[in-house]
Design a protein around this motif. Sequence first.
Motif, mmCIF file in Angstrom:
data_model
loop_
_atom_site.group_PDB
_atom_site.id
_atom_site.type_symbol
_atom_site.label_atom_id
_atom_site.label_comp_id
_atom_site.label_asym_id
_atom_site.label_seq_id
_atom_site.Cartn_x
_atom_site.Cartn_y
_atom_site.Cartn_z
ATOM 1 N N ALA A 184 -2.026 -2.675 -2.759
ATOM 2 C CA ALA A 184 -2.944 -3.094 -1.705
ATOM 3 C C ALA A 184 -3.602 -1.861 -1.108
ATOM 4 N N GLU A 185 -4.534 -2.093 -0.194
ATOM 5 C CA GLU A 185 -5.096 -0.956 0.523
ATOM 6 C C GLU A 185 -5.057 -1.228 2.019
ATOM 7 N N ALA A 186 -4.887 -0.157 2.766
ATOM 8 C CA ALA A 186 -4.806 -0.229 4.222
ATOM 9 C C ALA A 186 -5.336 1.092 4.768
ATOM 10 N N TYR A 187 -5.028 1.376 6.010
ATOM 11 C CA TYR A 187 -5.520 2.598 6.644
ATOM 12 C C TYR A 187 -5.220 3.829 5.790
ATOM 13 N N GLY A 188 -6.233 4.414 5.191
ATOM 14 C CA GLY A 188 -6.074 5.650 4.455
ATOM 15 C C GLY A 188 -5.485 5.549 3.067
ATOM 16 N N TYR A 215 0.828 -1.202 0.000
ATOM 17 C CA TYR A 215 0.000 0.000 0.000
ATOM 18 C C TYR A 215 0.860 1.250 0.000
ATOM 19 N N TRP A 216 0.231 2.357 -0.410
ATOM 20 C CA TRP A 216 0.919 3.646 -0.490
ATOM 21 C C TRP A 216 1.397 4.056 0.888
ATOM 22 N N GLN A 217 2.666 4.423 0.974
ATOM 23 C CA GLN A 217 3.278 4.835 2.241
ATOM 24 C C GLN A 217 3.481 6.342 2.223
ATOM 25 N N TRP A 264 -12.329 0.770 11.137
ATOM 26 C CA TRP A 264 -12.217 1.800 10.103
ATOM 27 C C TRP A 264 -13.526 1.965 9.337
ATOM 28 N N TYR A 265 -14.117 0.841 8.913
ATOM 29 C CA TYR A 265 -15.320 0.894 8.080
ATOM 30 C C TYR A 265 -16.619 0.753 8.854
ATOM 31 N N GLY A 266 -16.539 0.341 10.133
ATOM 32 C CA GLY A 266 -17.754 0.193 10.930
ATOM 33 C C GLY A 266 -18.648 -0.945 10.476
ATOM 34 N N GLN A 267 -18.066 -1.952 9.867
ATOM 35 C CA GLN A 267 -18.812 -3.118 9.382
ATOM 36 C C GLN A 267 -18.539 -4.299 10.313
#
Length: 141
Positions: free
Chosen positions: A35-39, A9-11, A103-106
């Motif tokens: 990938a995706e992660a926090y933010g 993921y983007w750092q 993060w997503y509240g799911q």
Amino acid sequence: MKLGLNLGYWQRNADDATESVLAAERLGYDSVWTAEAYGSDVFTPLAWYGARTSRIKLGTSIAQISARPPVTTAMTAMTLDHLTGGRLLLGVGASGPQVVEGWYGQPFARPLARTPRVTSSDSMRKVVAPRRRPVDQRRRP
């Protein structure tokens, strides 16, 4: 054998991996993966690298099923695939409970049971298919 470059993921720094992606394409690598992660979402970096390359495939590892409705995932994937000449490889799946719940509240319960339903004909596949009727976009747990 096919080689792929996994960027993760983007750092949050000023450097990006464009030079590595360009080198991988020159060397004949098959794909580059984000990938995706926090933010950090999974699609924006692929659009960035896709605009700078012409052959290497662009993969999501993974687009989180809790991050967006299935129709939004499909629409984003279709757009990126079109803009890059059919080079997108879409991988979807569940993240961990800290991200999904915090993060997503799911609810995180039974993520593997939810994954096939998200990618089934009731959601993303209907968006990709020729338009016949509106797609039901209600979120289901």
